[in-house]
Write a protein that holds these residues in place. Structure first.
Motif: not given
Ligand SMILES: Cc1cc2nc3c(=O)[nH]c(=O)nc-3n(C[C@H](O)[C@H](O)[C@H](O)COP(=O)(O)O)c2cc1C
Length: 307
Positions: A67-70, A111-127
């Motif tokens: 997926t690409n959705q946080v 789109d590396v900016e979008e990729l970074e936003r996605f990774l920011d989201g999942i790494f900050s919220r996923c346990e």
């Protein structure tokens, strides 16, 4: 030295994984084919079967998410956690048009900016722990530098690199310079791509990498794992063992699928890879592909295997 089995959609199901573990073994981790979030419907029956702990008791399995959705990633990884998994894998490698046109899989790398936003989201919220399986870019090897720089910001449990671009699909030369660049990273790296012989594996271990992920090589030659682990030299394949492996998969599918057609469809797909191990028997592939019912199939396979 560790060896992982690569996920292959439609092929490396729990039935295949368990049969492989029983007759060949030697695999440290198996990755499920990608699971896509269905926020309203939940898991499909086959996705659920694939990750149920009781279907994966003797093997270590890492479920893979596409997926690409946080929110979708976080919710799906929570549902997966309920089955007892403390790690998930993110697919950033799939080159299939239906996936990449939605900017998923390797379609997320452009789109590396979008990729970074996605990774920011999942790494900050996923346990759970998150590993990434990635290609090195969309259409130009130069993209890898920036993508790798982004990966280095996150606490990935592993970075599995298939050193091809989205546009390379599954063919073409491996981008060795990009792989060498990855080797300078501090991340725990896993190499994936075109390992078909013991020598291929050796040449990768010579880079100092500890872990390989193998897909098609293990499918075409299930004994590759014992060759790599030094338990067996390259000689004629053990047909009676292969037959047991085959039968376990065939019966496994026959039990859960309704009717001959879907079971035979699965077996025909597998034979597209397996036939490579049966030199001089290529004409049987045509026969297998034409088969319409189980009786015919069993007859042709026993002729082919001569056991
Ligand atoms: C038929 C097929 C299905 C695949 N399905 C997946 C998948 O679900 N998830 C994934 O990350 N990679 C998938 N892949 C890619 C493989 O995991 C692997 O990265 C690729 O085949 C290169 O490794 P190999 O040369 O050892 O096969 C698939 C490849 C093939 C050929």
């Amino acid at each position: 030295m560790k060896v992982y089995m690569a996920p292959l959609e439609g092929i490396t199901s729990y039935i295949f994984r368990n049969a492989f573990a029983k007759y060949y073994g030697g695999i440290d981790r198996y990755f499920t084919p990608f699971i896509t979030p269905h926020p309203k419907k939940g898991f499909s029956l086959s996705e659920k079967r694939d990750i149920l702990p009781e279907n994966n008791t003797k093997i270590t399995v890492i479920p893979q998410i596409l997926t690409n959705q946080v929110d979708d990633f976080v919710n799906l990884s929570r549902e997966i956690a309920e089955f007892g998994y403390d790690e998930v894998n993110l697919n950033l490698g799939c080159p299939s048009k239906t996936v990449t046109s939605k900017k998923k899989g390797s379609g997320a790398l452009a789109d590396v900016e979008e990729l970074e936003r996605f990774l920011d989201g999942i790494f900050s919220r996923c346990e759970q722990k998150i590993s990434i399986k990635t290609r090195i870019g969309d259409s130009d090897e130069k993209e890898w530098e920036k993508i790798l720089e982004i990966y280095e910001k996150y606490p990935l449990s592993e970075l599995i690199v298939h050193p091809r671009l989205r546009v390379d699909f599954y063919r073409g030369e491996i981008h060795w310079l990009a792989w060498k660049r990855a080797m300078q990273s501090e991340k725990k790296l896993v190499y994936n791509g075109d390992i078909c012989t013991k020598d291929d594996a050796k040449s990768i271990f010579q880079f100092g990498v500890e872990t390989l992920m193998i897909g098609r090589g293990l499918l075409k030659n299930p004994e590759l794992i014992s060759e790599i682990r030094g338990e067996k030299g390259k000689k004629e394949m053990n047909r009676s063992r292969f037959k047991q492996f085959h039968d376990e998969i065939y019966l496994g599918y026959a039990q859960i699928m309704s009717g001959d057609t879907p079971t035979l469809f699965k077996m025909k797909e597998l034979w597209g890879f397996w036939i490579t191990s049966f030199a001089g028997k290529e004409k049987y592939l045509k026969k297998i592909r034409k088969v319409q019912n189980r009786a015919e199939y069993i007859q042709i396979v026993s002729e082919l295997l001569e056991v």
